[in-house]
Design an enzyme around this catalytic site. Structure first.
Site, PDB file in Angstrom:
ATOM      1  N   ALA A 171      50.779  22.057  -4.956  1.00  8.78           N
ATOM      2  CA  ALA A 171      50.714  22.662  -3.863  1.00  8.78           C
ATOM      3  C   ALA A 171      51.559  21.630  -2.392  1.00  8.78           C
ATOM      4  O   ALA A 171      52.106  22.469  -1.597  1.00  8.78           O
ATOM      5  CB  ALA A 171      49.732  22.984  -2.872  1.00  8.78           C
ATOM      6  N   ALA A 172      52.363  20.368  -2.686  1.00  8.60           N
ATOM      7  CA  ALA A 172      53.509  20.620  -1.975  1.00  8.60           C
ATOM      8  C   ALA A 172      54.931  21.268  -1.321  1.00  8.60           C
ATOM      9  O   ALA A 172      55.250  21.652  -1.491  1.00  8.60           O
ATOM     10  CB  ALA A 172      54.146  18.744  -2.861  1.00  8.60           C
ATOM     11  N   GLY A 173      55.243  21.162  -3.026  1.00 13.80           N
ATOM     12  CA  GLY A 173      55.892  23.114  -3.222  1.00 13.80           C
ATOM     13  C   GLY A 173      55.561  24.001  -2.467  1.00 13.80           C
ATOM     14  O   GLY A 173      56.579  25.079  -2.251  1.00 13.80           O
ATOM     15  N   ASP A 174      54.765  24.308  -2.434  1.00  8.73           N
ATOM     16  CA  ASP A 174      54.158  26.032  -2.256  1.00  8.73           C
ATOM     17  C   ASP A 174      54.039  25.274  -0.459  1.00  8.73           C
ATOM     18  O   ASP A 174      54.205  26.875  -0.348  1.00  8.73           O
ATOM     19  CB  ASP A 174      52.800  26.332  -2.498  1.00  8.73           C
ATOM     20  CG  ASP A 174      53.063  26.235  -4.677  1.00  8.73           C
ATOM     21  OD1 ASP A 174      53.962  26.958  -4.853  1.00  8.73           O
ATOM     22  OD2 ASP A 174      52.159  26.518  -4.528  1.00  8.73           O
TER      23      ASP A 174
HETATM   24  P1  ADP Z   1      56.512  20.270  -6.837  1.00  7.45           P
HETATM   25  O1  ADP Z   1      56.077  19.961  -5.724  1.00  7.45           O
HETATM   26  O2  ADP Z   1      57.053  21.440  -6.815  1.00  7.45           O
HETATM   27  O3  ADP Z   1      57.110  19.606  -7.844  1.00  7.45           O
HETATM   28  P2  ADP Z   1      58.076  18.063  -4.747  1.00  7.45           P
HETATM   29  O4  ADP Z   1      57.355  16.964  -6.292  1.00  7.45           O
HETATM   30  O5  ADP Z   1      59.792  18.235  -4.828  1.00  7.45           O
HETATM   31  O6  ADP Z   1      58.256  19.973  -5.107  1.00  7.45           O
HETATM   32  O7  ADP Z   1      57.925  18.230  -3.613  1.00  7.45           O
HETATM   33  C1  ADP Z   1      58.098  19.209  -3.048  1.00  7.45           C
HETATM   34  C2  ADP Z   1      58.711  19.233  -1.365  1.00  7.45           C
HETATM   35  O8  ADP Z   1      57.583  18.310  -0.757  1.00  7.45           O
HETATM   36  C3  ADP Z   1      59.561  18.293  -0.749  1.00  7.45           C
HETATM   37  O9  ADP Z   1      60.316  18.892  -1.156  1.00  7.45           O
HETATM   38  C4  ADP Z   1      59.105  17.120   0.258  1.00  7.45           C
HETATM   39  O10 ADP Z   1      59.286  18.023   1.283  1.00  7.45           O
HETATM   40  C5  ADP Z   1      56.885  17.637  -0.457  1.00  7.45           C
HETATM   41  N1  ADP Z   1      56.650  16.045  -0.701  1.00  7.45           N
HETATM   42  C6  ADP Z   1      56.605  15.973  -1.997  1.00  7.45           C
HETATM   43  N2  ADP Z   1      55.596  14.568  -2.617  1.00  7.45           N
HETATM   44  C7  ADP Z   1      56.012  14.416  -1.137  1.00  7.45           C
HETATM   45  C8  ADP Z   1      55.347  12.607  -1.049  1.00  7.45           C
HETATM   46  N3  ADP Z   1      54.889  12.203  -1.625  1.00  7.45           N
HETATM   47  N4  ADP Z   1      55.966  12.468   0.400  1.00  7.45           N
HETATM   48  C9  ADP Z   1      56.022  12.887   1.365  1.00  7.45           C
HETATM   49  N5  ADP Z   1      56.520  14.080   1.262  1.00  7.45           N
HETATM   50  C10 ADP Z   1      56.451  14.920  -0.032  1.00  7.45           C
END
Ligand code: ADP
Length: 311
Positions: free
Chosen positions: A253-256
């Site tokens: 859910a980071a991207g979400d």
């Molecule tokens: P997805 O979850 O769709 O693969 P990402 O990995 O690029 O996408 O993560 C989406 C967003 O979540 C990033 O642009 C950033 O803002 C945040 N994020 C993800 N991983 C981290 C992390 N380890 N530390 C800080 N922010 C993070």
């Protein structure tokens, strides 16, 4: 019923996540003893809707669940977040979508989604909801639903001049005609690679891939770069927006969370750079906690986090 005032309409999936935690993933034919199991509400659509609602946006969700226990639970959870659920229909034939999620010790995840009722939402269904789409200030979609339905939803929004955020996940090759109607496309690096047909493994290649997508007619490409934040590429140029690196507990859910926050910030009238920076903070908070919906921060948590960072 048509809701009179809406900030965001999220058209997307509702899944029950079945989460297994393990030291490592098994090889083919191997059985491992895992550490823990949990059922947790999720689905990219539901996650993005809840992310925006927790930040204070007025959100309505369009989607479909099964006539089963998971479906009732999902509806209850979404309603308790203050999200309008009138346009989430219930399938007579298909089970509620599920996601089988394996999380390894380092926080890395492997996911298989079985869409079930989600993909039963048809072009005709979305056409019948044109009035709801018309009420929104911004539309948010992902790619866990029927593609023809998503294309139709984007076409309706485009015709009504309503901005569209398309989070192209899980990635698939999309028609140029569809991409040309997208205001904000938010791939991660893998998705940017699949959509553009090139390998993306650095800030440089992310920008090149984004430029290919701009040529196809997308207005703004925002490539999310994990802990490094995100890269905005549009007609004005390319702008890296740094993230807030944290120790990843669970990247589900980071991207979400990023997309829900981006929508909420754009509705508030923030500049794209401000909106992306705020969305980076929300993403950072989401990876610092376990689960999909349970990991999504409230507005007060984001404000406290940003205050601490600026001290
Ligand atoms: P997805 O979850 O769709 O693969 P990402 O990995 O690029 O996408 O993560 C989406 C967003 O979540 C990033 O642009 C950033 O803002 C945040 N994020 C993800 N991983 C981290 C992390 N380890 N530390 C800080 N922010 C993070």
């Amino acid at each position: 019923m048509v809701v009179s005032k809406l900030d965001i309409v999220v058209i997307g999936s509702l899944n029950m996540d079945m989460v297994v935690r393990t030291n490592r993933s098994p090889d083919a034919g191997e059985t491992l003893i895992g550490q823990a199991f949990a059922l947790s509400p999720g689905g990219k659509g539901a996650n993005q809707a809840v992310a925006a609602a927790r930040l204070g946006a007025e959100v309505s969700m369009i989607g479909r669940v099964g006539k089963d226990t998971f479906g009732s639970e999902m509806l209850e959870i979404i309603r308790n977040e203050g999200i309008h659920i009138e346009h989430i229909s219930v399938s007579e034939h298909q089970a509620t979508g599920v996601a089988s999620i394996v999380i390894e010790e380092d926080g890395e995840n492997r996911i298989i989604v079985v869409p079930g009722a989600n993909i039963e939402l048809t072009v005709e269904d979305i056409q019948a909801l044109e009035a709801v789409i018309s009420q929104a200030k911004i539309i948010v979609l992902q790619l866990e639903m029927d593609l023809a339905m998503s294309e139709q939803a984007i076409a309706i929004a485009h015709r009504k001049r309503i901005p569209v955020i398309l989070n192209p996940a899980p990635a698939r090759v999309l028609k140029d005609e569809m991409l040309a109607q997208v205001s904000y496309l938010t791939p991660n690096e893998t998705e940017a690679g699949i959509l553009s047909g090139m390998t993306v493994d650095s800030a440089e290649t992310a920008e090149q891939a984004a430029r290919i997508l701009l040529q196809k007619g997308v207005q703004n490409v925002i490539v999310t770069l994990g802990s490094k934040g995100a890269l905005i590429v549009n007609a004005e140029g390319a702008k890296a927006v740094p993230g807030f690196p944290v120790k990843a507990v669970d990247t589900v859910a980071a991207g979400d969370s990023f997309n829900g926050a981006l929508a909420q910030q754009l509705v508030l009238g923030k500049t794209l750079e401000e909106a992306v920076s705020f969305a980076n903070a929300v993403g950072a908070l989401a990876v610092g906690k376990e689960g999909a919906i349970p990991s999504l921060p409230q507005l007060s948590e984001v404000e406290q986090f940003l205050n601490r960072k600026s001290l």
